[in-house]
Design a protein around this motif. Sequence first.
Motif, PDB file in Angstrom:
ATOM      1  N   ASN A   1      -4.612   6.660  -0.712  1.00 42.10           N
ATOM      2  CA  ASN A   1      -3.749   5.488  -0.794  1.00 42.10           C
ATOM      3  C   ASN A   1      -4.358   4.445  -1.710  1.00 42.10           C
ATOM      4  OD1 ASN A   1      -5.304   3.374   0.975  1.00 42.10           O
ATOM      5  ND2 ASN A   1      -5.344   5.293   2.133  1.00 42.10           N
ATOM      6  N   ASN A   2      -3.540   3.493  -2.124  1.00 40.23           N
ATOM      7  CA  ASN A   2      -4.003   2.364  -2.924  1.00 40.23           C
ATOM      8  C   ASN A   2      -2.859   1.352  -3.000  1.00 40.23           C
ATOM      9  OD1 ASN A   2      -5.572   0.732  -4.745  1.00 40.23           O
ATOM     10  ND2 ASN A   2      -6.612   2.575  -5.445  1.00 40.23           N
ATOM     11  N   THR A   3      -2.922   0.447  -3.968  1.00 34.32           N
ATOM     12  CA  THR A   3      -1.948  -0.639  -4.096  1.00 34.32           C
ATOM     13  C   THR A   3      -0.882  -0.281  -5.122  1.00 34.32           C
ATOM     14  OG1 THR A   3      -3.658  -2.250  -3.537  1.00 34.32           O
ATOM     15  CG2 THR A   3      -1.695  -3.106  -4.618  1.00 34.32           C
TER      16      THR A   3
ATOM     17  N   ALA B   1       0.849  -1.187   0.000  1.00 32.33           N
ATOM     18  CA  ALA B   1       0.000   0.000   0.000  1.00 32.33           C
ATOM     19  C   ALA B   1       0.888   1.241   0.000  1.00 32.33           C
ATOM     20  CB  ALA B   1      -0.917   0.003   1.212  1.00 32.33           C
TER      21      ALA B   1
ATOM     22  N   ASN C   1     -11.003   3.040 -14.029  1.00 31.21           N
ATOM     23  CA  ASN C   1     -10.062   3.013 -12.906  1.00 31.21           C
ATOM     24  C   ASN C   1      -9.728   1.572 -12.537  1.00 31.21           C
ATOM     25  OD1 ASN C   1     -11.940   1.977 -10.888  1.00 31.21           O
ATOM     26  ND2 ASN C   1     -12.909   4.003 -10.915  1.00 31.21           N
TER      27      ASN C   1
ATOM     28  N   ALA D   1      -6.306   7.109  -5.882  1.00 32.38           N
ATOM     29  CA  ALA D   1      -5.990   7.006  -4.468  1.00 32.38           C
ATOM     30  C   ALA D   1      -7.261   7.286  -3.679  1.00 32.38           C
ATOM     31  CB  ALA D   1      -4.889   8.006  -4.100  1.00 32.38           C
ATOM     32  N   LYS D   2      -7.488   6.507  -2.616  1.00 26.92           N
ATOM     33  CA  LYS D   2      -8.744   6.612  -1.866  1.00 26.92           C
ATOM     34  C   LYS D   2      -8.434   6.675  -0.376  1.00 26.92           C
ATOM     35  CE  LYS D   2      -8.070   2.177  -0.823  1.00 26.92           C
ATOM     36  NZ  LYS D   2      -7.799   1.711   0.569  1.00 26.92           N
TER      37      LYS D   2
ATOM     38  N   LEU E   1     -10.069   0.152  -9.347  1.00 29.88           N
ATOM     39  CA  LEU E   1     -10.743  -0.366  -8.162  1.00 29.88           C
ATOM     40  C   LEU E   1     -11.567  -1.606  -8.502  1.00 29.88           C
ATOM     41  CD1 LEU E   1     -11.896   3.029  -6.629  1.00 29.88           C
ATOM     42  CD2 LEU E   1     -10.086   1.543  -5.753  1.00 29.88           C
TER      43      LEU E   1
ATOM     44  N   GLY F   1     -11.602  -0.748  -2.549  1.00 29.28           N
ATOM     45  CA  GLY F   1     -11.520   0.412  -1.674  1.00 29.28           C
ATOM     46  C   GLY F   1     -12.543   0.430  -0.566  1.00 29.28           C
TER      47      GLY F   1
ATOM     48  N   LEU G   1      -6.515  -6.551  -7.101  1.00 29.17           N
ATOM     49  CA  LEU G   1      -6.776  -5.290  -6.429  1.00 29.17           C
ATOM     50  C   LEU G   1      -8.094  -5.364  -5.662  1.00 29.17           C
ATOM     51  CD1 LEU G   1      -5.740  -3.022  -9.418  1.00 29.17           C
ATOM     52  CD2 LEU G   1      -4.372  -3.552  -7.397  1.00 29.17           C
TER      53      LEU G   1
ATOM     54  N   TYR H   1      -7.149  -4.035  -0.507  1.00 29.42           N
ATOM     55  CA  TYR H   1      -6.026  -3.748  -1.400  1.00 29.42           C
ATOM     56  C   TYR H   1      -5.735  -4.877  -2.383  1.00 29.42           C
ATOM     57  CZ  TYR H   1      -5.094   0.091   1.785  1.00 29.42           C
ATOM     58  OH  TYR H   1      -5.225   1.230   2.532  1.00 29.42           O
TER      59      TYR H   1
END
Length: 367
Positions: free
Chosen positions: A111-113, A104, A175, A137-138, A177, A163, A160, A144
């Motif tokens: 943030n995200n992966t 992360a 995106n 980014a969330k 997600l 979120g 992934l 993740y």
Amino acid sequence: MLKTSRALLFLGLLGSSLAQAMDYRIETVTGGLEHPWSLAFLPDGRMLVTERVGRLRIIEADGRLNPQPVGGVPEGFVAAQAGLMEVMLDPQFASNQQLYLSYAYGTSQANNTRLAKARLVDGQLQEVQVLFSALPAKAGAAHYGGRMAFLADNTLVLTLGDGFDLREQAQNTSNHLGKIVRLNRDGSIPQDNPLVGQTGVAEEIYSLGHRNVQGIVYDAERQRLYSHEHGPRGGDELNLIKPGNNYGWPLITYGIDYSGAQISPYTELPGLQQPLLHWTPSVAPSSLALYRGALFPQWQGDLFASTLAERSVRRIRLHNGKLAGQEVLFEELGERIRDVRCGPDGALYLLTDNVDGRLLRVVPAAE
């Protein structure tokens, strides 16, 4: 060393009453691991283990945990479910010393992966290079994904999450997600990815409509890619992944929200893929392995899913590529199992998800 245990096959596909006993012994290889997340086997008999808190550790061939963490690990965002996740060796690791890490990145509000590669040289990571960062980014510190696998052409798939609070975005192809993405080993986008050339899409996408995919494995013999993902309350899924397929989250689900509220009235809709199986109540599947060892011939070609909530490993029996039942193993440990791997010695290896986590080795009782 733990005492010999006996596992009984008690769950069968479609409610069948299969019953079979199998003996095994569980050995502790090493302890002292802080929330270990992922295991990789080095060619020289040593092992690499990630700790979610941001450390990469080396376990010597004799089982001794090297007290000095690997240097040069990229700094990530560590909180709740966030941190350092998967470690995976390059297919040519013996000659190039390259490995891949998922972790992360960012802050609590953004943030995200992320995926990076590096070379492991004398206990240090060198030439660290970021290959991919999931967007957007969330906020928050949940969902993740982070598991990886290589396909037959040596492209890499990375799982992934959605979120958590952004589950509708799992259906949005602009995106990352709630997606599985596919990349070349240098981080570039394979030109035969299913959405390449379409306007306004994230061309890394390999499949969509996922919640939080924490298990993925490629069966080279059958040329099949399997994954599993966490449902909400119920509806954990095992899926057969094919490029471009939509696996439905959150338009279809066998689970309900944590509050008890309905997420969707539908468990199936046209054009959305059904899971091979689903677990309700949730078992919280955390990793997925394929057994191709020699120590347990009865397990040959079966899938193994570690679980957190059920505190077990599910053996998913396959016969001629079709589901043939399930077996719940290692409940006697009473521990959250974060990772399961088939080792080069034919043993099954487990990581327990605790502050003082352990690496365990499963061998036949008579060995």
